[in-house]
Design a protein around this motif. Sequence first.
Motif, short mmCIF file in Angstrom:
data_model
loop_
_atom_site.label_atom_id
_atom_site.label_comp_id
_atom_site.label_asym_id
_atom_site.label_seq_id
_atom_site.Cartn_x
_atom_site.Cartn_y
_atom_site.Cartn_z
N VAL A 111 5.63 111.72 42.69
CA VAL A 111 5.74 110.89 41.50
C VAL A 111 7.21 110.54 41.28
CG1 VAL A 111 5.42 110.81 38.99
CG2 VAL A 111 3.73 111.98 40.43
N ASP A 112 7.47 109.27 41.01
CA ASP A 112 8.80 108.81 40.62
C ASP A 112 8.72 108.36 39.17
OD1 ASP A 112 10.23 109.13 43.09
OD2 ASP A 112 9.09 107.43 43.86
N TYR A 113 9.51 109.02 38.32
CA TYR A 113 9.57 108.68 36.90
C TYR A 113 10.70 107.66 36.73
CZ TYR A 113 6.79 112.92 36.59
OH TYR A 113 5.82 113.86 36.76
N LEU A 114 10.34 106.43 36.41
CA LEU A 114 11.32 105.34 36.37
C LEU A 114 11.86 105.08 34.97
CD1 LEU A 114 9.28 102.92 38.65
CD2 LEU A 114 11.05 104.58 39.35
N ARG A 115 10.99 105.24 33.96
CA ARG A 115 11.38 105.00 32.57
C ARG A 115 10.67 106.01 31.68
NH1 ARG A 115 10.72 100.21 34.93
NH2 ARG A 115 12.42 98.74 34.85
N PRO A 116 11.21 106.26 30.48
CA PRO A 116 10.52 107.17 29.56
C PRO A 116 9.15 106.61 29.18
CG PRO A 116 12.76 106.70 28.79
CD PRO A 116 12.49 105.77 29.94
N GLY A 117 8.16 107.47 29.13
CA GLY A 117 6.80 107.08 28.78
C GLY A 117 6.60 107.02 27.28
N ILE A 118 6.99 105.91 26.70
CA ILE A 118 6.85 105.73 25.25
C ILE A 118 5.95 104.53 25.00
CG2 ILE A 118 8.08 105.23 23.09
CD1 ILE A 118 10.55 106.60 24.38
N GLY A 119 4.90 104.74 24.20
CA GLY A 119 3.98 103.66 23.89
C GLY A 119 2.72 104.20 23.23
N GLU A 120 1.93 103.29 22.68
CA GLU A 120 0.68 103.67 22.02
C GLU A 120 -0.43 103.97 23.03
OE1 GLU A 120 -0.51 100.79 19.10
OE2 GLU A 120 1.53 100.63 18.32
N TYR A 121 -0.35 103.33 24.20
CA TYR A 121 -1.30 103.59 25.28
C TYR A 121 -0.64 103.23 26.60
CZ TYR A 121 -2.15 98.56 25.61
OH TYR A 121 -1.98 97.21 25.77
N PHE A 122 -1.28 103.64 27.68
CA PHE A 122 -0.75 103.39 29.02
C PHE A 122 -1.90 102.98 29.94
CE2 PHE A 122 1.58 106.70 26.84
CZ PHE A 122 2.86 106.19 26.85
N THR A 123 -1.58 102.16 30.94
CA THR A 123 -2.57 101.80 31.94
C THR A 123 -2.13 102.41 33.27
OG1 THR A 123 -1.49 99.69 32.43
CG2 THR A 123 -3.28 99.66 30.81
N VAL A 124 -3.10 102.78 34.06
CA VAL A 124 -2.83 103.39 35.36
C VAL A 124 -3.64 102.62 36.40
CG1 VAL A 124 -2.21 105.70 36.08
CG2 VAL A 124 -3.52 105.44 34.04
N HIS A 125 -3.01 102.30 37.50
CA HIS A 125 -3.65 101.48 38.53
C HIS A 125 -3.42 102.14 39.88
CE1 HIS A 125 -3.84 98.14 41.43
NE2 HIS A 125 -4.77 97.68 40.62
N ALA A 126 -4.43 102.10 40.75
CA ALA A 126 -4.28 102.67 42.09
C ALA A 126 -5.03 101.85 43.13
CB ALA A 126 -4.78 104.11 42.11
N ASN A 127 -4.48 101.83 44.32
CA ASN A 127 -5.10 101.22 45.49
C ASN A 127 -5.14 102.27 46.60
OD1 ASN A 127 -3.31 98.95 44.17
ND2 ASN A 127 -5.07 97.99 45.12
#
Length: 160
Positions: A111-127
């Motif tokens: 996992v590479d953490y690029l930015r702080p995870g701040i928000g009301e919700y998050f989307t996750v996508h995978a291929n």
Amino acid sequence: MPHRAPNPVVLEPEYIEGFRQIYEEKIVFNKTLGLKLVTVTPDAVEARIDMRPELVGHYAYNRIHGGVISAVLDAIGSAAVMAALAAKHMDETPAKRLERFAKLGTIDLRVDYLRPGIGEYFTVHANALRVGSRVGSSRMEFRGPDGTLMSTGAAAYIVS
């Protein structure tokens, strides 16, 4: 003679519902995280997670915990591999393809953490990048509500 692309594989509603039950309900940790599948196709899987106080990793900034990000990326990466694997075995019944979840396990996760995870919700996508007879690999993205890329992941899974 022009080359024709093969017909895309469509996963049956019965399979998709069983898939959803496994990922959202039977895997209790995913349920605890609040992971909700949005789209499941052989080419990609997308999910959503709503921010809740139980997921905060840094109280001063209301930032999601890095372990939550990692767990969600792992879950969606394995889902992409399982959807691609199901598409390879359309000769089996949906129930038989769902049994393949019992053999799934994470071999490697980055996992590479690029930015702080701040928000009301998050989307996750995978291929799924490749699914062989024993190992599958995937790439994942964790995005904020505005689509900003916050974290990325890559993983390998045992599938047999």
